[in-house]
Every structure is written in structure tokens, then in C-alpha cells.
Design a protein around this motif. Sequence first.
Motif, PDB file in Angstrom:
ATOM      1  N   TYR A   6      -7.711  20.479 -16.108  1.00 29.55           N
ATOM      2  CA  TYR A   6      -9.196  20.813 -17.670  1.00 29.55           C
ATOM      3  C   TYR A   6     -10.495  19.795 -17.954  1.00 29.55           C
ATOM      4  O   TYR A   6     -11.477  19.648 -17.990  1.00 29.55           O
ATOM      5  N   GLN A  44     -13.037  19.905 -14.905  1.00 26.46           N
ATOM      6  CA  GLN A  44     -13.766  20.534 -15.438  1.00 26.46           C
ATOM      7  C   GLN A  44     -14.906  19.716 -16.420  1.00 26.46           C
ATOM      8  O   GLN A  44     -16.622  19.683 -16.206  1.00 26.46           O
ATOM      9  N   PHE A  96     -16.479  25.202 -18.573  1.00 24.33           N
ATOM     10  CA  PHE A  96     -15.107  25.011 -18.338  1.00 24.33           C
ATOM     11  C   PHE A  96     -14.550  25.758 -18.870  1.00 24.33           C
ATOM     12  O   PHE A  96     -15.166  26.951 -19.539  1.00 24.33           O
ATOM     13  N   HIS A  97     -13.293  26.563 -18.615  1.00 23.30           N
ATOM     14  CA  HIS A  97     -12.697  27.750 -18.496  1.00 23.30           C
ATOM     15  C   HIS A  97     -12.616  27.568 -20.507  1.00 23.30           C
ATOM     16  O   HIS A  97     -11.911  27.192 -20.952  1.00 23.30           O
ATOM     17  N   PRO A 154      -8.466  29.485 -22.909  1.00 22.85           N
ATOM     18  CA  PRO A 154      -6.720  28.924 -21.997  1.00 22.85           C
ATOM     19  C   PRO A 154      -5.585  29.676 -22.917  1.00 22.85           C
ATOM     20  O   PRO A 154      -4.922  28.538 -23.135  1.00 22.85           O
ATOM     21  N   THR A 184      -9.132  23.772 -26.647  1.00 28.52           N
ATOM     22  CA  THR A 184      -9.127  23.766 -25.143  1.00 28.52           C
ATOM     23  C   THR A 184      -8.521  22.325 -24.894  1.00 28.52           C
ATOM     24  O   THR A 184      -6.938  22.485 -25.033  1.00 28.52           O
ATOM     25  N   LEU A 200      -4.192  22.009 -24.725  1.00 26.18           N
ATOM     26  CA  LEU A 200      -3.709  21.524 -23.542  1.00 26.18           C
ATOM     27  C   LEU A 200      -2.513  20.736 -24.025  1.00 26.18           C
ATOM     28  O   LEU A 200      -1.380  19.990 -23.959  1.00 26.18           O
TER      29      LEU A 200
END
Length: 560
Positions: A279, A282, A289-290, A293, A408, A412
Amino acid sequence: MISFQKALGNVKRIRYITKTFLKYGFGPLIYELNLAPLLSAIMRFITPKQNKEISTLPPAVRFRKLLEDLGTTFIKVGQFLASRPDILNEEFITELKKLQDSVPYLPFDQIKPIIEDSIKKPIETIFLEIDPTPIASASIAQVHRAVLIDGRDVAIKIKRPNIKEIINQDITIMHFFSNIAEKYIQEARQIQLKKIVDELSEQITKELNFELEIFYIKKFKDFFKDNYHLLFPDVIEEYSNNEIIVMNMITGTRIDNIEVLRQKNLNLKEIAKNGVNFYMKQVFEFGFFHADPHPGNLLITDDGKIAVLDFGIIGKVDSMLLEHLSSIFVCLIKLDIDGLVSELIEFKIINEESDIRKIKLDLMDIIMPVYGKNIGDIDSVKMFHDIIKIGRKYRFNFPVDYLYIIKTFAFLESIGKSLDPEFNVLNFAKPYAKKIIKNKYSYRAILKKKIKNLGEYNSIIESFPGDYRRIVNKIIQDKITFNFVHRGLEKFSSQIDKSTNRLSFSIVIAGILLGSSIIVHSNIGPKLFGIPFLGLIGFVISVFFAIGLLIGIIRSGKLW
């Protein structure tokens, strides 16, 4: 702006939405938002019923159930709001996160025609078998396991039937009511409700575009092709289009299923490290970026690789946002409140007209308790959430991609700590952020910027003679014009209009009085009580008009 006529075309849907709001105990909200008069014709035919079981549930649970009951678009609303802690508090955010995996699936006989229409061939010529029970079900699509005619195991992501029309209808209604709400309700204006609906509409439109999702899958796969810790789907493009995506089947354990991962003797610390580095790259290097998540989209294979699924929501990071984020991380790492506030003001997240001193004092309450601690001991998720709380209090203007990044990093941190109790996301962000800041102020970057500026100055110098000639010609020909924009004069203009109208009305009254006086003085025409009738009528009309004018002036508060 959505027209009233267009919204009326969805009257049945509006009726159902209103009925559902009443069912889940949110009827008072309709009255608080001044929507009752607008909906009175619809609500007249609704008998609000709320069972006792629903009435005992907490508001956050009732809101989540309300969105589930209203269907696809409103489930997306809930998922979108789950990433907006700047709007809702933690209780609602936590409840709305449950919408990620709890969408009921459609029977396969409703899905099969979509596959057949999409591939333009009989299913039997492409697939040996398709499992009628989906392995995943979301608000826009559901995923079925299948076997191709050549024996390959695949997953088919299929849009729900008529999903675009359903969503467009609901978005139309949301636009209509958001316009109404912002017009009459201060809270709606403060959170910029119309802007939120626009952002939601843009996000859903992108999620409906399967061709865009296919593009992002290939883009991610190409950028991370040398990272053997990651696994991405292979899209089988000959059978994929804007209605379905066919990709190779990837199996694994959800990243939050810690017990199973331990039983498989996988290195959890290594998984946490690989995931956060994925990440960080990203956001700080890739520029995409995704942005969704949740644990259902991240699987861990038996050999410890991280399989990334579902590329429907992708965030973007441009150079300006990247430099800003790097500065923010450095400020957080250094616990620099002044630098943090200055950066937020410069990026227009904090309005310069806000009470900056109070904001700094509130931020100090967050920063001071962790001052002097080792970075690894700082609860960065709590810090992010506390900063968002302040943002909600002072109406910070967070861009959507900004909030996706915060969401995100919070994810994480949460998952990383479950995999490795010593995990801290700031430890991983630090080198990336410092690298960006270092590059920004490196001699090469400064030289590059100066060269760019020189090019712009050169362009100005080259174009100056022509621009100068055109300006002089316009002055000579008397064709130069200046446009002035008047701000804040609408109220003054309205007052001038009112004063002019009153003055005109006063002149009319004076004219009638003068005419009536002349008639009475002349003593001509038919008489009533010995007074000329026309003169008497004129006096009565004048008195009536004068009283009306006086009442209007008194009501305006401008008598003295």
C-alpha cells in the motif's frame, strides 16, 4: 439541477423510500428537514408502521437496516458513508461497515440471462459448469465459481440485472432532495450534501464500468509484476466486457482469519510487512491505490502471498497530494502541530477563516499525550480518528481520495496489529514520506523547477510583442472593455427596489389626496353627506393605502 418534474417521475420510489424511513423510526427526520409539506401528498397514502422489535434497536442499527431495505444504491450510500468519518460518528461508521459482506444474492436464474447476453454464445459452449450459489455477493455484482470448457477454474463477476437503471433512478431522487435540503437546512449546507451526492454518483458510475475495472487490474498487475509477494487475477478478456468479468480462480484465507493463518504456519509478521509495503508503494510511488481494502478483498494463499481482489474503487494520488501527504506524515512523526495546521491550511482542508487557535489547541490535546513516545508505541489509528473528529467539529474540507487514504491506513494499522502486535503504520510511512520531501528539496528538483520557470518566462517574453500590439489596437479602436463582478450587492439591490416601490406608492397616495382635495374644494359632482362623492372615495382610498404602507414599514423594522 434535477428538475421537479423528473423527480415526480419516480413518485412510486419516493413513496417507498418515505414509507421505509417511517418504518425504521426516521419519520421525525422528514419533518425536521422540512420535507413533510413536499411529501404530504405521498405520505397521505402511507400508514406508518414500526414494529416494537425495530423501535428497540439503536439508531445506528436501524439506519443500517434501513439502507439494506432500500436496496442497491442505498447500500452503496452506506458503504460510502462508512469511509466518511468526517460526516458520521464512530457508532454509525462501525455499523455501516457491516454492509460490506451482507448483501443478499440473487437466484442464478436471474443471473444466467446476463451471462448469455454478454458472451453472445450458449453457456454450454464456454463453461463446463457454473456454481449457482455465489461465492461473493455485493450491491452491484455477485461472483460465481465456474469451470471453462478447457478445464480452467474461473470466477465470474456479473452485474445485477437492470442495476444501472435502478441506481440512476435513486441518484436522481438523492440529487433532488439534496438540493431541497441545502436550500432550507443549515446542517446540509455545512456538510455540503450536494457535493457528497455528486461524489457518490461519480464513484458508483465508475464501479458500474467493468471495462475500467479490467484496465486497473492489468495496470496493477503490470506495476507490481516483480513483487513475488503479491497475486492479482488474470482477466480472460475474450469473455469479459462491461457486463461480466471472467478471471482465474484465486483461493486463500481471509487476511483477518488469524487463527487459520497461524494453523497454516504462515509468517504473520512477514505478511503484515508485505501488505503495508504494497500500500505504501501504491500511494507514494504508483499514484493509484486500492481504495476498498476490507478483509474480503485480501486473501492469503497457502504459500503466504497476498491475493488482491476487486478493483472497483481506485483512489488517485497526484504530485501535489503526494507532497502534501508526505509533509503531513513528517509532521505527525515529529508531532509538529504548527506544521500540521499550516499544511492543512495550504491544502485548503482548513478554511483560513476558521478559528485556527482553537484548532491548534484541540490538536494539542491529541498530540501531547503521545509526545516523547517511541513512534512504534503511538496508536496511529486513534490519532487519525481523533484528527477526523476535529475535522468534523470544524467542518474540514477533506477531498474524497484523502479520506480513502486515511481509511486505507487505518485498515492497515488494524490488520497489521492483529498479524503483528508490534506493527505500526507510521514506522513504514516514515521512509517513504522523507524520501518524497528530500526529493522535493533536492538540487535536481529545484533545478528542474527553475528550468520549467525559465521556459514559462521565455514563453511570456516571446508572446509579449503580439499581446502588447493587440492591447494597443483595442485601446485605439476604443474596443477594450472591463468586466466587474459585484459581490454582496444583491441585498442592497433588493433594498433599493423596496425603497423605490415605497416612494412610488407614496407619490400615488399623494396624487390621489391632491386630486380628491381639488374635487372637494370645487364642490362639483354628486354628493354624499354634503361632500362630493368622488372626493370622499379618493380620501378613503388614500387612507387605506397609507395604512397599508405604514404597516409594511413597521414590519420591516425600518420605521425610524
